[in-house]
Design an enzyme around this catalytic site. Sequence first.
Site, PDB file in Angstrom:
ATOM      1  N   SER A  93      78.409  -0.290   5.109  1.00 26.58           N
ATOM      2  CA  SER A  93      76.971  -0.633   4.721  1.00 26.58           C
ATOM      3  C   SER A  93      76.455   0.236   3.451  1.00 26.58           C
ATOM      4  O   SER A  93      76.838   1.411   3.402  1.00 26.58           O
ATOM      5  CB  SER A  93      76.082  -0.819   5.727  1.00 26.58           C
ATOM      6  OG  SER A  93      75.253   0.171   5.832  1.00 26.58           O
ATOM      7  N   TYR A 137      70.675   6.219  11.962  1.00 29.12           N
ATOM      8  CA  TYR A 137      71.795   5.387  11.372  1.00 29.12           C
ATOM      9  C   TYR A 137      72.285   5.920  10.056  1.00 29.12           C
ATOM     10  O   TYR A 137      73.426   5.915   9.767  1.00 29.12           O
ATOM     11  CB  TYR A 137      70.929   4.201  11.107  1.00 29.12           C
ATOM     12  CG  TYR A 137      71.584   3.077  10.184  1.00 29.12           C
ATOM     13  CD1 TYR A 137      72.561   2.010  11.226  1.00 29.12           C
ATOM     14  CD2 TYR A 137      71.350   2.756   9.086  1.00 29.12           C
ATOM     15  CE1 TYR A 137      73.115   0.876  10.394  1.00 29.12           C
ATOM     16  CE2 TYR A 137      72.052   1.741   8.371  1.00 29.12           C
ATOM     17  CZ  TYR A 137      72.858   0.967   8.945  1.00 29.12           C
ATOM     18  OH  TYR A 137      73.605  -0.175   8.261  1.00 29.12           O
TER      19      TYR A 137
END
Length: 318
Positions: free
Chosen positions: A138, A151
């Site tokens: 990502s 994250y």
Amino acid sequence: MYRTVVITGASSGAGRAIAYEFALRQDNLVLASRNISELEEVKAECESMGGKAICIYTDVTSYGDMINLASAATDFGGNIDIWINNAGVLAAGAFEDTPVEVLDQVIRTNLMGYIHGAHAVLPYFKSQGRGILINNISIGGFLPVPYGVGYSASKFGLRGFSAALRAELTDFRDIYVCDAYPAFLDTPGIQHAANYTGKSIRPAPPVYDPARLAIAIAELAGHPKSEVMVGSASILLRYAYAFFPALTSRITAKVIGTYLNRAEPIEKIDGNIFNTVKYGNAVHGGWGVPGKPKAHRKYIAAGLLLFSAAGLLLLRKK
């Protein structure tokens, strides 16, 4: 010749989309997830598309589960051609409001889960003399996300892990380590996220159809290369942070902070951090327009204008 493809986190979102894409190519699929009932549904759909599949209960934080997954894949397909690390979780909230055990689990899932996968499959690749490891990372691997510290730590860590492993395998010409960096996807990931902000959250536009990522990963499997950026927004955000890190961070924090101040209040939840959830296990999360991967261009233009305007305002305040 049919390939054996292992996909972690295959029960929903991007993983489910990736499974469908490889099923259309009639590959042998080894579907891994903690949610075995959803996996069975994915298996049936993949087989209706022409693929063959098995379901293996797998918690990527357990190295033993990953060893079992690699063994089951070999028993099923005779070898392992492609291993796709995809399973991941998200916890949103101010750093001090996010329980430390949640931060631990985010790192264990997103970073150690990928390391476990690579460590489990690499001996098979070396024994075969070939193999393709694909890490779905990502844009979070390049752009820090305020209110998502765990994250961001996991995604930045993944980028370093992948680069180091790729360098270590330089002499193994037919073993590839490939990274995919998609922008925000229209998956149920946000609905599944742990949320300690006390506010309803949603992905920032533009959101892309996960089918676009699935196609990009299938193309990586056919023509391996070190990395692929998926979506124009991922390229914009990557280079915005690379050239203007302080400015990009300030704008990102300001945008997220403003949104949270205005968002609808909700109860704080742990989401799927420690357990599976029964809701929203489809490919799409309902944030975008499935089947229209080019419907993002107006958002890119708006994003460029917003970034420029916000940057000028911030610079004027100095």
